[in-house]
Design a protein around this motif. Structure first.
Motif, PDB file in Angstrom:
ATOM      1  N   MET A  20     -10.298 -12.115   1.663  1.00 47.52           N
ATOM      2  CA  MET A  20      -9.594 -12.206   0.383  1.00 47.52           C
ATOM      3  C   MET A  20     -10.090 -11.124  -0.574  1.00 47.52           C
ATOM      4  N   ASP A  21      -9.205 -10.670  -1.433  1.00 50.68           N
ATOM      5  CA  ASP A  21      -9.592  -9.736  -2.487  1.00 50.68           C
ATOM      6  C   ASP A  21     -10.422 -10.505  -3.507  1.00 50.68           C
ATOM      7  N   GLU A  30      -5.027  -7.619   3.689  1.00 50.96           N
ATOM      8  CA  GLU A  30      -3.799  -7.237   4.392  1.00 50.96           C
ATOM      9  C   GLU A  30      -2.620  -7.264   3.416  1.00 50.96           C
ATOM     10  N   ASP A  31      -2.522  -8.322   2.584  1.00 51.20           N
ATOM     11  CA  ASP A  31      -1.462  -8.390   1.565  1.00 51.20           C
ATOM     12  C   ASP A  31      -1.480  -7.158   0.674  1.00 51.20           C
ATOM     13  N   LEU A  32      -2.692  -6.733   0.297  1.00 50.61           N
ATOM     14  CA  LEU A  32      -2.854  -5.583  -0.595  1.00 50.61           C
ATOM     15  C   LEU A  32      -2.547  -4.248   0.077  1.00 50.61           C
ATOM     16  N   GLY A  33      -2.637  -4.204   1.395  1.00 48.93           N
ATOM     17  CA  GLY A  33      -2.489  -2.928   2.089  1.00 48.93           C
ATOM     18  C   GLY A  33      -3.796  -2.157   2.132  1.00 48.93           C
ATOM     19  N   THR A  50      -9.000   1.158   2.648  1.00 47.43           N
ATOM     20  CA  THR A  50      -8.771   2.136   1.590  1.00 47.43           C
ATOM     21  C   THR A  50      -8.842   1.406   0.257  1.00 47.43           C
ATOM     22  N   PRO A  51      -9.691   1.853  -0.653  1.00 52.75           N
ATOM     23  CA  PRO A  51      -9.788   1.175  -1.953  1.00 52.75           C
ATOM     24  C   PRO A  51      -8.520   1.371  -2.778  1.00 52.75           C
ATOM     25  N   LEU A  93       1.571  -2.862  -1.035  1.00 51.20           N
ATOM     26  CA  LEU A  93       1.547  -4.314  -1.198  1.00 51.20           C
ATOM     27  C   LEU A  93       2.669  -4.931  -0.372  1.00 51.20           C
ATOM     28  N   SER A  94       2.352  -5.971   0.359  1.00 47.13           N
ATOM     29  CA  SER A  94       3.385  -6.647   1.151  1.00 47.13           C
ATOM     30  C   SER A  94       4.288  -7.474   0.233  1.00 47.13           C
ATOM     31  N   GLU A  95       5.472  -7.809   0.725  1.00 50.55           N
ATOM     32  CA  GLU A  95       6.369  -8.680  -0.048  1.00 50.55           C
ATOM     33  C   GLU A  95       5.720 -10.035  -0.266  1.00 50.55           C
ATOM     34  N   GLU A  96       5.021 -10.537   0.758  1.00 46.69           N
ATOM     35  CA  GLU A  96       4.309 -11.804   0.617  1.00 46.69           C
ATOM     36  C   GLU A  96       3.241 -11.688  -0.472  1.00 46.69           C
TER      37      GLU A  96
END
Length: 164
Positions: A20-21, A30-33, A50-51, A93-96
């Motif tokens: 988690m972030d 993963e959500d953040l990319g 990647t930050p 950023l993912s759609e989720e």
């Protein structure tokens, strides 16, 4: 051409993707990319992150958490590699992830990264009521990657995850 992941790489990806972030605890990396790649190289699992920006204070903690997640998944020889190029963008950023931000009360980025400076401020929708009748209160919100807004319809303040 991107090669398919091996079963070990897929298992390692799934483990790393659970991190988690720490600044927005409803989003995974993963959500953040932020999680870019997980590969097996000569018996070592290498996770590449990647930050969100080069000085992001959360990267040390994220690196440790990725390493722990990989070890907890049974991988002994692991390495977490940080890359700055290509630079992270909110387009990753993912759609989720965008929906999770809204649900959490943070407005996701409006539009594509890089367009704001050239084409003016985007219309930022309030994550509480959906109104675009919003006002920027401060260029910086709870973290440097967010701005503070107020909705003129429901009067609620909220963070906006800035495009970059």
């Amino acid at each position: 051409m991107v090669s398919a992941r091996t079963p070990a790489e897929e298992r390692a990806w799934r483990a790393a993707a659970t991190v988690m972030d720490p600044e927005v605890p409803v989003l995974t990396i993963e959500d953040l990319g932020v999680l870019r790649e997980v590969r097996e190289e000569a018996g070592t699992i290498v996770a590449t992150i990647t930050p969100t920006y080069s000085g992001c204070p959360a990267m040390d903690l994220i690196s440790v958490q990725v390493e722990v997640a990989l070890r907890d998944a049974g991988f002994q020889d692991v390495k977490v590699k940080r890359v700055l190029s290509p630079a992270w963008t909110t387009d990753w950023l993912s759609e989720e992830g965008r929906q999770k931000l809204r649900t959490y009360g943070i407005a996701p980025p409006a539009g594509a990264a890089g367009r704001g400076a050239l084409f003016g401020e985007p219309a930022v929708a309030c994550p509480h009521c959906g109104s675009t009748h919003t006002t920027k209160v401060s260029e910086f919100g709870s973290t440097a990657c967010k701005a503070l807004y107020r909705c003129e319809s429901c009067r609620e303040p909220f963070d906006y995850f800035k495009c970059h």
